[in-house]
Write a protein that holds these residues in place. Sequence first.
Motif, PDB file in Angstrom:
ATOM      1  N   UNK A  73      52.527 -12.231 -85.337  1.00  0.00           N
ATOM      2  CA  UNK A  73      51.078 -12.378 -86.267  1.00  0.00           C
ATOM      3  C   UNK A  73      51.604 -13.043 -87.509  1.00  0.00           C
ATOM      4  N   UNK A  74      50.706 -14.258 -87.992  1.00  0.00           N
ATOM      5  CA  UNK A  74      50.922 -14.697 -89.361  1.00  0.00           C
ATOM      6  C   UNK A  74      52.117 -15.825 -89.216  1.00  0.00           C
ATOM      7  N   UNK A  75      52.699 -16.308 -90.526  1.00  0.00           N
ATOM      8  CA  UNK A  75      53.539 -17.212 -90.184  1.00  0.00           C
ATOM      9  C   UNK A  75      54.710 -16.783 -91.463  1.00  0.00           C
ATOM     10  N   UNK A 102      66.862 -11.138 -90.449  1.00  0.00           N
ATOM     11  CA  UNK A 102      66.191 -12.222 -91.432  1.00  0.00           C
ATOM     12  C   UNK A 102      64.894 -11.686 -91.778  1.00  0.00           C
ATOM     13  N   UNK A 103      64.738 -12.043 -93.141  1.00  0.00           N
ATOM     14  CA  UNK A 103      63.363 -11.494 -93.727  1.00  0.00           C
ATOM     15  C   UNK A 103      62.575 -13.021 -93.705  1.00  0.00           C
ATOM     16  N   UNK A 104      61.422 -12.808 -93.372  1.00  0.00           N
ATOM     17  CA  UNK A 104      60.485 -13.736 -93.349  1.00  0.00           C
ATOM     18  C   UNK A 104      59.509 -13.438 -94.497  1.00  0.00           C
ATOM     19  N   UNK A 105      59.258 -14.514 -95.228  1.00  0.00           N
ATOM     20  CA  UNK A 105      58.036 -14.259 -96.298  1.00  0.00           C
ATOM     21  C   UNK A 105      57.106 -15.378 -96.162  1.00  0.00           C
ATOM     22  N   UNK A 106      55.808 -14.893 -96.222  1.00  0.00           N
ATOM     23  CA  UNK A 106      54.703 -15.820 -95.758  1.00  0.00           C
ATOM     24  C   UNK A 106      53.388 -15.228 -95.914  1.00  0.00           C
TER      25      UNK A 106
END
Length: 689
Positions: A517-519, A531-535
């Motif tokens: 979910x999300x981006x 891996x850290x995704x920030x969004x």
Amino acid sequence: MKNPHQLSISISIALLLTACGGGSSSTTTTDPVSKPALKQINSNTELENLIKQQMLETYGTAYANYGGCTSDACIMEIPVAASATTGTTTSAASAASDSASNVSSTNTQETNVDEADRIKTDGTYLYTTATDQPNVRIFKTNDASNTLVKDLPLGNDTNARLTGLYLEGGKLAALAEKQQYYSMWNNWFMPSYWQNQQSQMYLLNVANPENPTQTTKLTLDGQVISSRLIGSTLYLATRHSPSLSGLVQYPTTEAAATANRNRINSATLADFLPDYQINDGSKNAMFDGTDCFMTQYTDKKSYQTSIISLLAIDLNSPTPTPQGKCFAGDTETLYASTDAIYLATTSYSYPSTTPAIASTSVSSSSGTSTSIAYYAPSITTDFHKFSLAGGINYRGSGRVDGHLGWQQEQKPFRMSEYQNVLRVITYTGDNNLTTNPSPAHLTTFQENTANQSLDMMATLPNSTRPTALGKPGEQIYATRFLGNKGYLVTFRTTDPLYLLDLSNPADPYIASELKIDGYSDYLHPVGNNYLLGIGKDAIAVDGGDSGRGAWYQGVKLSLINITDPANPSEQQKIIIGKRGTETAVSQSHHALTTLQQGNTLQVALPISLHESASNYSSGASTYYNWTQDELYRLNINTQTGTMQALTPIVSEAAVANSYSSYQWQNDRSVMIGEFIHYLHGDKVISQAW
């Protein structure tokens, strides 16, 4: 020839899409006439004639009905410029360097390639830029406290602002430019926006930080597009748009056009090329004609004449003099490895032979229907490589279909050099989806020294590996290259994260795809396995934000386990706030601060928190009121992949009838040992981690 002054709306759209990287028409990658390679200028006369030709095309014809205006009020003269005399990388630098020190550094794209930011530290002192004046503010830290020890004005122009700092040894370099204010008839997409621009570099001796001294003021004609610091050498890419005093910018009479032609034809090359000054001294030529190049587009007409300079400045030199190369053309962004700099330029072309790809029937107020055909542009991006060994030297150019996206901050991350191979991800979703169903394309390039070109090695998808990168209608969000791996986020309703195997650049392939979910706007390496995704989080609906198929919600932190590239998984996620919540990391990766402490990665990011009750409620689309600005903190165990949130540091909280000041967009932080220092506006908040 079409007059660009009569196409102000079209020009604004074209330049908006290319971030002023367009104007020069370009054809497809298979066009044998329009070449991406830059051509060496052979003499001053050749360069002078080229610039004059472009100036005459722009200013040498009268257009009596510019924008529907026929009065003398439409005629604007270009003013005389004020005289200054009167007044091999693989991962994020922070992830690598922080593990070897007890002090965080600016979060950068590549190791050992520093980037300008509004805060730097030497481990004891903080060097910051003021928000509303051209001042350097220096704070001395003492564990959980800090003291302002110097507020140093640089220059006396109240309209100037510092755009970034570099700290190298005992020297502080501050970049500055004058803020521009324009009416609706003189906007940034007009040629006049880029004319008479100057940029400054102030070099300070900060061996004694509480008593710094200015050693050099370097003034450059043109505006800085981007910069990097490698070792003690500062690299600048600038754009200079030539102008002549008394030139009528929009000639509406033949007399004005004739005067313009006479003024242009009587000018010399020195009138067009950028100059530099040291300590407000005499002006010096930055280039000779043979230091420059020209593009080789079939259609050499452009909406504006620009000189792009790539400069090297040795900060250790007693007289830091700019040296480098230039080319007549334009560029929109810069990517740098430790060995080379790449300048990228996107072009949009609408050939008259292009067939319509869509037709829509539109009803007017009179009841009649009009069929509107849509013509897809040919969109290509050129890359120009300059090596940094023994000075700046042009090595070659390449071209690829598509563009680098619309967010200036994310464009450099679309490129990466690894083991002498350039990897590029471009957005191709603007093209006809019936023949090009993949909204993103990966291309690898290899330098060909024999003919000064960047030869295409492979593309993805291709006939052998046809799986699309993204789904029709999706946009590219975050991209990241780490060693021989690539990571790509596309989004419409869900967030497909593509893991790319680039170990063989002649045959890259999709290793896996993860839907969550999300981006993510930004991807950051966490140890070797995460891996850290920030969004943003998102809720899928019909329509949604800008027809994206979802309503954006709070800020999302997603920790992705990439231990097995063929089977990635979302290890843990954290949702911060509700709809309306923002993080500065989505606008600048410099806002993210990390420091490796043993097996723990300390992470800090500024948040504008929205979770107060709204005046209305409409389900997933409800926009919540501002609650506070804060520095969100968490610890990530790089061995187990667990995230633990800490109590945020609040810098500004909402009171009755108050609104967010938007200072959070420029918030930064620094970690020194066991302490964190949070820069919000012009104040620093210090406490134990």
